[in-house]
Scaffold this active site. Structure first.
Site, mmCIF file in Angstrom:
data_model
loop_
_atom_site.group_PDB
_atom_site.id
_atom_site.type_symbol
_atom_site.label_atom_id
_atom_site.label_comp_id
_atom_site.label_asym_id
_atom_site.label_seq_id
_atom_site.Cartn_x
_atom_site.Cartn_y
_atom_site.Cartn_z
ATOM 1 N N ASP A 414 -11.380 -108.635 -43.804
ATOM 2 C CA ASP A 414 -12.158 -109.856 -43.666
ATOM 3 C C ASP A 414 -13.605 -109.521 -44.025
ATOM 4 O O ASP A 414 -14.008 -108.356 -43.986
ATOM 5 C CB ASP A 414 -12.047 -110.352 -42.222
ATOM 6 C CG ASP A 414 -12.883 -111.595 -41.973
ATOM 7 O OD1 ASP A 414 -13.005 -112.407 -42.910
ATOM 8 O OD2 ASP A 414 -13.400 -111.750 -40.871
ATOM 9 N N ASP A 711 -16.372 -117.546 -49.227
ATOM 10 C CA ASP A 711 -17.511 -117.914 -50.073
ATOM 11 C C ASP A 711 -17.064 -118.390 -51.449
ATOM 12 O O ASP A 711 -15.923 -118.201 -51.865
ATOM 13 C CB ASP A 711 -18.436 -116.704 -50.237
ATOM 14 C CG ASP A 711 -18.982 -116.216 -48.908
ATOM 15 O OD1 ASP A 711 -19.642 -117.012 -48.227
ATOM 16 O OD2 ASP A 711 -18.729 -115.059 -48.562
#
Length: 1199
Positions: A414, A711
């Site tokens: 992550d 993102d």
């Protein structure tokens, strides 16, 4: 059902219960009907009414056994292992007439192994039992006969009404009825469940606020219909029926077991559900060990087959002196020349018991012990992985998969909180189309590096304010200067949205300097802190009101406290991706404030004002490219009629028992539309310390890294550059849905056509990238590859028709940046994360690593290993992982070698005995070979073996590739060991047997069978123990003590045993042997000759075909072992525990040295000199050695 419900409406007293008891039929009807599989019905404050439902008690048990089940269940667990089941079968066979050995030979070692394992199980279960008792006997106040009585937790029942005081833990899942606070509110801490130390607010239903005292609580007779117990911490569906009124229940009214009460004197609640047992997980180590066990069993079967066939052929009536054809009671079918098939069949069983030690019975116990100590003493106490700021050491939550840490080829990570610090800081914002905030992020610096530019640090201005959660620098918004901006009203709405639209709890004094915010996420705390710094100070909260101290609103310098009534909160979830609050201003104005992801907010904006939308989108793209986390802010004015109409639907949705979450989302959609865009926020989450160097090191180690990030593509690329996941030397394959062609189809609005077009585009791109990747891989000097794919494209790439191509492409790449992680590689994978959203990824991988970060302990509780910082992966994998893999592989292969060698000496003796199954060794020799005479050295070896020091392991991360290639556990390695086992067994057996034919005792007698076998066993014990020292790369005094002690233990045993065994052939044997010159000459020569082949092989291998670690050893052979010098510097102020950890960490390195052979290899220096570009003179022997090396280094320049 209606019959007893009527009786429940009568308040208090004992008469209602007396009236209900005879009506068993009514009670039964009232309980059978509601208990459908989908939900349960709980009758509050009425134990008798809940009897027939047969709810579970409140006593917990985390133990695996009880007094009755310990022995049967414990033995079942032990015999699930292949080796234990095998030895049980051998023990049973040894009790039959066909067995040549005494039953004690196999029963004793099996019993010892089972005893040790069961004692370990019993001890661990006993500790769990003590913890259970401590919890079950905790006291709680329960309502009995109109007063509060203290009883243990274990005696609680579903439906009881309890009172919990401040700082106490909730004894069960409770329905929150009332609180000492007049507004029916309490604050809870859920750290025991999810690690969150942020306080959560819970609010009781207004209808139950009065049930505070014991008298009032006695009158409470409600009925709860709710879902069955489950493992979801954050959802709950149910209704409370009280006096024929149905009230909806939500997670806000549920207090979960294990949470604690904070900032509230006491609460009253009713027991809803009880805890459930946690399932245990079985070790995966046995899969590797089973390979060795099966191979040994095949060898055993071949040996038995050869022996039994030989026996059937050899037996003959011509050997009259054996009287094999004599018909009497002493003759058995096993030696009947007239029935060769019986001779063959029974011979197999005989030889199986004779050769049974080939399967190492102590292998499982030894490996478990080694891995347990590795985890608890080495990994947990490593100061290199100790984080001083949070006082967090590394934690091995399991010892089953230590060796897999040394074979990881893929890391799934992550981004937020794992690669970054999860310390959010308000950095920039856009209001009304105007961008505010200066400064350059680490990601922008990474983007500049990507373009070949160099940006230095930008200094903040003198008026910049730095606070936890706030790192904003722009004078235009500070100290009321926003009033002079082009859109001051928009600024005002922006700041109020930050101050009102959240679920943050304030703590401490109501002053800007001393107040602390308890937030569910760092993002929310940063936004509220920003509102405070902009002059909109949120300082107090009640369940229905938010108080904000606003500055400079009416005029510069004026401060006023404003109260906003919170009418509804539409919670954030992963589906909605937004949060809304409906509030009422003091002047009656109704406003909905909404914040969320740009994609969902833009879909719900009112039409018009395209300039603001486009400008804000541009700003968000700029912020995203700089690595900032963006949120869109919007608002909407509501009319009273509109709100009341919507609120009725909202209440109905909250009352629904079925699909409540779905209905609430649908109702929220009705009002979250036609929003007015205010602007956006940009929050920075900086990279953790050491992340770039860690990723660079892991990449050099041959580990491929996949990163999950939410993102945008451009942001993901810049982040990858900043953390050195990718660089300009890599060939980048980018598969994105943000292309002009896809946007053009998207604007047409045809979803079917869009899906088809994207799938075709992804297929084309995948095929193109895959072909290009194969071309690069075929070239010797091709660049490293990196794949970047967004979530939408990945969804189509995971289609069954494209999945294989995606997998092949991604496995060719060193780095993959993606927005979705799936388990695809068939190699050892590691997942690392810090939040609850990472739990699935952590559990799916072979190795799960949790980071104990700011998002709580959910990831840690689901992980196999826990660390405080991402950079500690370097030590976890390259040091402990590599060492664990090396140690376990060598331990397993050594067991293979020493047991095969022992069994083969017995096998050669079979040819001398007419394949009759006569034993060569005494029963006790065979029993104690594995459990005493060769046990301790292999454990010390498994604990302290290391090829190079920790510092060199990190200096040369390429050494890790040997684990990825599984270089130490290949069939070739086992084959070589098997070859030397055959060689050594032949040497030991034949040398001793041949030389004994001329050996005589001091009295002139020839040596007998037990003299020869004792001599052979002595040479064997010395040989296999010295062979272990030859396998060691590091030798400490503990190796000398264990090996010398094992050999000494054998001599002590044989001197005692041969003295007391008066009725056996072994009597006084060792005393006779030690009186002869033959004993000492044989004792000296046999081990030397047996080990000579290994010595020559290892020397040739080290000289001509060195492993990478052997080259590193030679280069640094004159340097002192610096493993202990690199411990984490935490100053001289170590706690006693840290001091002990430091001392223990130094233990393996005590007086250690790398072992090898007296072959001076000056070519190693010239090899490494050439690697560093330094000219070194060519040596003649370099040519021969380097020509045969596996790796082909660049040839040094000749002068």
């Amino acid at each position: 059902m209606a019959g007893w419900r009527g009786s429940r409406s009568r308040p208090g007293g004992g008469s209602p219960r007396a009236e209900r008891i005879p009506s068993s039929r009514t009670i039964q009807l009232g309980h059978v009907q509601p208990q459908a599989p989908g939900h349960r019905t709980v009758f509050c404050n009425d134990r008798e009414a809940n009897v027939n439902a047969k709810f579970k008690g409140n006593s917990i048990s985390t133990t695996k056994y009880n007094v009755l089940t310990f022995l049967p269940k414990g033995l079942f667990e032990q015999f699930r292992r292949v080796a234990n089941s095998y030895f049980l079968m051998i023990s049973l066979l040894s009790c039959t007439p066909v067995s040549p050995v005494s039953p004690i030979t196999n029963v004793v070692p099996l019993s010892m192994v089972l005893f040790v394992s069961l004692v370990k199980e019993a001890y661990e279960d006993w500790k769990r039992l003590q913890n259970d008792k401590a919890i079950n006997n905790s006291s709680i106040e329960v309502l009995q006969d109109r007063r509060w009585e203290s009883i243990p937790w274990k005696k609680l029942q579903v439906g009881d009404v309890v009172r919990v005081r401040q700082d106490a833990f909730f004894p069960a899942d409770l329905l929150f009825l009332a609180s000492s606070n007049s507004d029916g509110v309490c604050y809870t801490e859920t750290a025991n469940l999810d690690g969150e130390t942020n306080l959560k607010i819970r609010k009781a239903l207004e209808r139950t606020w009065d049930y505070v005292t014991s008298e009032k609580a006695s009158e409470f007779n409600g009925e709860v219909q709710c879902e069955q117990p489950n493992n979801s911490l954050y959802t709950f569906t149910g209704n409370l029926i009280i006096e024929k009124q149905t009230l909806p229940l939500s997670p806000n009214q549920i207090l979960l077991r294990g949470c604690s009460l904070r900032n509230t004197e006491y609460i009253v609640g009713t027991v809803m559900m009880n805890s459930m047992n946690v399932p245990s997980k079985r070790s995966t180590l046995e899969k590797k060990l089973d390979k060795v066990i099966v191979s040994l069993f095949l060898i055993l079967f071949c040996m038995c087959l050869i022996g039994s066939m030989g026996g059937a052929i050899w037996i003959n009536l011509k050997d009259y002196y054996l009287q094999l054809g004599k018909k009497d009671s002493t003759n058995t079918p096993q030696f009947d020349p007239n029935n060769r098939f019986a001779v063959f069949a029974l011979g197999i069983f005989t030889l199986i018991t004779l050769y049974s030690p080939i399967i190492p019975i102590s292998l499982y116990v030894s490996v478990e012990m080694i891995k347990f100590i590795q985890s608890t003493q080495f990994i947990n106490n490593d100061l290199h992985m100790y984080h001083t700021e949070t006082n967090t050491p590394a934690l091995a939550r399991t010892s089953n998969i230590n060796e897999e840490l040394g074979q990881v080829e893929y890391i799934f990570s992550d981004k937020t909180g794992t690669l970054t610090r999860n310390l959010m800081e308000f950095f920039k914002c856009s209001i009304g189309g105007e961008s505010y905030g200066t400064g350059i992020t680490e990601i922008e610096m990474g983007g500049a590096q990507r373009n070949g530019k160099n940006i230095g640090e930008v200094r903040n201005s003198s008026i910049a304010i730095r606070e936890k959660g706030f790192n904003f620098d722009d004078a235009r918004l500070m100290h009321g200067a926003w009033r002079n901006e082009p859109y001051p009203d928009m600024c005002k709405e922006f700041f109020r949205c930050l101050a009102i639209c959240h679920t943050v709890l304030p703590e401490g004094e109501e002053s800007p300097e001393k107040i602390q915010y308890q937030a569910a996420s760092p993002d929310e705390a940063a936004l509220v802190t920003a509102a405070k710094r902009f002059g909109f100070f949120f300082f107090r909260r009640t369940p229905t009101m938010i108080y904000v101290r606003e500055s400079h609103v009416e005029k510069m310098g004026k401060v006023r406290d404003v109260s906003y009534e919170i009418l509804n909160v539409l919670e954030f979830n992963s589906t909605r991706k937004r949060q809304s609050v409906i509030c009422r201003y003091p002047d009656g104005r109704l406003v909905l404030y909404c914040k969320g992801a740009d994609t969902v907010i833009y879909e719900r904006l009112t039409s018009g004002n395209n300039d603001l939308r486009n400008t804000t989108r541009e700003h968000m793209e700029q912020y995203g490219a700089a690595g900032l986390r963006t949120l869109c802010l919007a608002y909407k004015d509501l009319s009273l009629d509109m709100y009341e109409s919507w609120n009725e639907k909202f209440i109905q949705a909250k009352s629904s028992l079925r699909d409540r979450e779905k209905k609430l989302d649908e109702v929220a959609e009705l009002i979250e539309r036609d929003l007015n865009l205010i602007g956006c926020t940009a929050i920075e989450d900086k990279l953790q310390e050491g992340v770039p160097s860690c990723i660079e090191t892991l990449s050099r180690a041959g580990i491929k890294i996949w990163v999950l990030t939410g993102d945008k593509m451009e942001t993901a690329i810049n982040i990858a550059y900043a953390c050195k996941l990718i660089n300009n030397d890599m060939k980048q394959f980018i598969i994105s849905s943000e292309t002009a062609a896809i946007r053009e189809v998207e604007n047409k609005g045809d979803q079917v056509e869009l899906e088809r077009f994207i799938k075709d585009a992804v297929k084309t791109e995948l095929k193109k990238c895959h072909e290009e990747a194969q071309n690069y891989l075929q070239s010797a000097s091709g660049p490293k590859l990196a794949l970047l794919i967004d979530g939408k494209c990945l969804m189509y790439a995971l289609d069954p028709s494209l999945r294989r191509m995606l997998l092949s492409l991604s496995m060719s790449c060193s780095s993959v940046v993606t927005r979705l992680v799936r388990k695809g590689a068939q190699r050892i994978t590691l997942s690392i994360g810090d939040g609850a959203n990472d739990v699935g990824m952590i559990q799916a991988a072979h190795v799960g690593v949790g980071i104990s970060g700011l998002e709580g302990m959910q990831a840690v509780m689901a992980s196999d290993f826990a660390i405080a910082q991402f950079r500690f992966l370097t030590d976890l994998l390259l040091v402990h992982g590599r060492w664990s893999y090396l140690r376990i592989c060598k331990v397993v292969t050594y067991f293979f070698y020493k047991n095969l060698t022992f069994s083969l000496t017995q096998f050669w003796f079979t040819f001398e005995t007419g394949y009759s199954g006569q034993r060569f060794y005494d029963d006790w020799f065979q029993s104690l070979y594995n459990v005493l005479f060769t046990a301790l050295p292999v454990i010390i070896f498994g604990l302290l073996e290391k090829d190079v020091s920790a510092s060199l392991s990190k200096k040369y991360p390429e050494l890790y590739k040997e684990g990825i290639r599984n270089a130490y556990f290949k069939w070739r390695v086992l084959g070589i060991l098997a070859f030397f086992s055959v060689y050594q067994s032949i040497v030991v057996y034949n040398f001793v047997l041949t030389s004994s034919s001329r050996g005589v005792t001091s009295s002139g007698k020839m040596l007998g069978l037990w003299d020869v076998s004792t001599m052979a066993f002595t040479c064997l014990v010395i040989t296999v123990n010295l062979r272990l020292l030859m396998m060691c790369n590091t030798i400490t005094r503990w190796h000398h003590i264990s090996v010398g002690g094992s050999i000494l233990l054998w001599f002590i045993f044989i001197f005692v045993y041969s003295y007391i065994s008066t009725n056996k052939g072994i009597f006084y044997v060792i005393y006779v042997l030690t009186s002869t010159l033959y004993f000492y000459i044989t004792l000296l020569l046999v081990p030397v000759v047996a080990l000579l082949g290994d010595f020559l092989y290892q020397g040739i291998q080290r000289w001509f075909f060195p492993y990478d670690y052997q080259i590193v050893q030679e280069v640094h052979r004159h340097e002192p072992d610096g493993s202990s010098a690199g411990l984490l510097e935490i100053g001289n102020q170590l706690t006693p525990d840290e001091a002990r950890s430091y001392a223990f960490a130094q233990l393996p390195q005590e007086k250690s040295k790398h072992t090898g052979f007296a072959f001076d290899s000056p070519g190693y220096e010239s090899f490494f000199a050439s690697q560093q570009g330094v000219k070194a003179p060519q040596k003649a022997w370099d040519v021969v050695r380097r020509a045969s090396m596996r790796s082909k280094p660049k040839k040094p320049q000749t002068s």
